[in-house]
Design an enzyme around this catalytic site. Structure first.
Site: not given
Length: 642
Positions: A233, A309, A333
């Site tokens: 990420k 996210s 997330s």
């Protein structure tokens, strides 16, 4: 005005709150409102007769106008005050009265809890050594020939499949890297525009793959992760890429100078680090719609969100591009996008994985987490990256790491699963029916007991977590936010305006709620091993064209997505989600287990048991890439463009 006169809740001392199934504690649903009126005649301090306009979905011109109003001096301050009042922040936090003191960090003293059927590791072992020992915990399966799986239930290729293919010589890491690069090129074409990555480098991927291929040719692979593609990420440092946090500017203010600790550990195991995945900008949303880099799309339906996210990480694991990816979980997330994309998501105990090299956006709620195609792969990745840094640790004694012996999961008895019925059922009908059905199957097959409980003040905990993560994110960016504020997406500008409106008093009172909730959860864990719930309250919803350039404000769906995630972050508890079925549109549904601190092994056992029950009904995503196809097969990509 009426909202100025409202009093805050007077919370009952923790010791006097009934957590049993017949508790009179009121369950307050998420209150996401623009206009609200309260009937003060109701006796319970959190019970209110609500006449309201639900917060509208905002995109395009509407979100721009709303942003300008919030940023306008004096008027913006007044609007923010009204918004906080209308959404019960004043009532449940700002003006509330507590007996409990604040708890600022959910740092749990290490407790060597007694878990069943585990292998204990010393955290001082090297990552390859931990991975090697983790292999002993995997279920013993017969050797299988690589095939396309058309005559069997859908299964994603695992880390062990990659390792076996490489050792056989039929497939090499270079071949996989070339197929991976071709797949990414395909995924960016107009028919798909999957939005998997913010940054990736074909040259760097091929360089790593070449080194791995040479190690296999010498018969010297570092570990089973050698040559396996793993994505990171874009909130986690990974050279040679910048760390943007989903923005267009943050990497300029904070250059990436080294790998994060978790990335170093994967690199030491020989994993091919394939790039930085797309994410909701600054982690400030749940959809994964990023106006700068495009939305990360759901492989089961490219017109639907992947969730946020850690959206890109979940999407590419679901699409078969990597068996494992890393995310960061500050408010669900990792778990939310994992559930929406039909993969496994593991968020360990606070500080189980070092946070070194991760953007400091939320100091006390954020946690590196793992997204994986299977529970077994989540276990291998967890073994590789867990454990504090030996030369810098919080505890006086290095913590032990228990790995679950998955081959013995079926022999485990006496597990107790706490379920709060009103909370469990506060979701869409499809999610409720699916999760209830699969939980009953788990109970029947393993004879594990469901314990009915009450978890009080869940909505107050959600608002306290929002106050905490918002305050920490705003503070972390304070030194350079003003300079770059205009470069943020419009939805994130709204979020940052709200975050900056929280006062020191509100932050302190939110930490008092954290203390209350941790005490509640500790009491529940005396009676049960885990807490079970759906992972999200809804399945993936549509990506609408009007959100692509501005992002969107959809607080109703957002509240439904985070409903079950908060305790894991706010209280530093480990949690795992595992796919258990699909809604009427064929979109994935996840079930979540939340555990006591340091009980990752138990959670992985339960997730593995659940996976075993549900995997015969797993479905292939509409967008799926087969990177381990045989040499003579030309079909590496399977997708249906919508």
């Amino acid at each position: 005005m009426e909202f100025l006169k409202r009093k805050g809740v007077v919370y009952t001392p923790v010791k006097d709150v009934d957590l049993g199934p017949y508790s009179t504690e009121f369950y307050l649903q998420a209150n996401v409102k623009v206009l609200i009126m309260m009937d003060e005649s109701h006796a319970h301090p959190q019970n209110a007769d609500v006449f309201s306009i639900t917060a509208p979905r905002m995109t395009g011109l509407l979100v721009k106008i709303f942003t300008f109003l919030l940023e306008f001096p004096i008027l913006g301050t007044l609007l923010l005050f009204i918004l906080k009042g209308n959404n019960l922040i004043h009532r449940l936090i700002t003006n509330a009265e507590f007996e409990e003191s604040p708890l600022f960090v959910p740092l749990h003293d290490f407790e060597d809890i007694e878990e069943k059927e585990v292998k204990c590791l010393d955290s001082s072992l090297s990552p390859p050594e931990k991975v090697h020992l983790a292999l002993d915990c995997l279920p013993k399966t017969s050797e299988e020939t690589l095939d396309d799986g058309t005559n069997s239930p859908f299964c994603r290729w695992t880390i062990m499949d990659y390792a076996k293919a490489y050792c056989s010589g039929d497939i090499t890491p270079i071949m996989v890297a070339e197929r991976f690069i071709a797949a990414i090129d395909e995924s960016t074409k107009p028919a798909l525009q999957m939005g998997f990555f913010i940054h990736y480098s074909a040259d760097d991927i091929l360089r790593q793959a070449t080194e791995s291929t040479l190690r296999y040719q010498r018969g010297e692979p570092i570990s089973v992760l050698d040559g396996v593609p793993v994505a990171i990420k874009d909130e986690i440092d990974c050279l040679p890429y910048p760390t943007t946090g989903g923005t267009t500017w943050l990497h300029k203010e904070r250059p990436c100078q080294d790998d994060a600790c978790c990335v170093k550990r994967l690199r030491l195991c020989g994993a091919i680090l394939v790039g930085k995945t797309n994410m909701h900008e600054l982690g400030s949303g749940t959809s994964g719609i990023n106006p700068h880099y495009g939305p990360a799309r759901n492989p089961y339906d490219t017109n639907k969100i992947a969730g946020g996210s850690s959206s890109g990480s979940a999407s590419l694991v679901s699409a078969g591009l990597c068996p494992v990816a890393l995310g960061v979980d500050g408010g669900g997330s990792v778990r939310m996008p994992a559930a929406l994309c039909g993969v496994v998501g593991l968020k360990p105990t606070f500080e189980r994985i070092p946070h070194d090299g991760v953007l400091p956006l939320n100091w006390t709620v954020g946690m590196v987490g793992i997204l994986a195609g299977t529970v077994e792969d989540a276990l291998i990745a967890y073994a590789a990256i867990s454990g504090e840094i030996p030369y810098f640790h919080t505890f006086s004694v290095l913590t032990k790491i228990n790995l679950p012996r998955l081959s013995l999961t079926k022999s485990i008895s006496g597990i107790k699963l706490a379920k709060y019925g009103k909370w469990f059922d506060d979701c869409s009908d499809d999610v409720r029916i699916c999760c209830t059905k699969t939980l009953n199957k788990l109970q029947d097959q393993y004879n594990w007991k469901i314990v009915d409980v009450t978890i009080p003040e869940i909505e107050a905990m959600r608002l306290a977590h929002y106050t905490t993560i918002g305050s920490e994110c705003s503070t972390a960016l304070d030194s350079f936010k003003e300079k770059n504020f205009a470069e943020l997406g419009w939805d994130v500008r709204v979020a940052q305006s709200i975050y900056g409106a929280f006062s020191g008093l509100e932050y302190l009172k939110a930490q008092r709620i954290r203390n209350r909730q941790l005490q509640f959860h500790k009491k529940i864990f005396v009676e049960a091993d885990v807490i079970v719930s759906p992972t999200t309250g809804v399945t993936a919803y549509p990506i609408q064209d009007d959100a692509l350039k501005t992002g969107e404000l959809d607080y109703v769906n957002g509240a439904a997505l985070v409903r079950y995630s908060i305790a894991g972050n706010f209280l530093g508890l480990p949690a795992v989600t595992v796919p258990v079925g699909f809604d009427r549109l064929g979109l994935p549904i996840g079930l979540q287990f939340i555990g006591r601190p340091w009980s990752e092994a138990t959670l992985i056992h339960l997730a593995f048991a659940m996976q075993g029950i549900c995997m015969s009904e797993y479905r292939k995503p509409k967008v799926y890439y087969d990177l381990l196809r045989r040499k003579n097969s030309s079909n590496s990509m399977s997708f249906e463009a919508n």
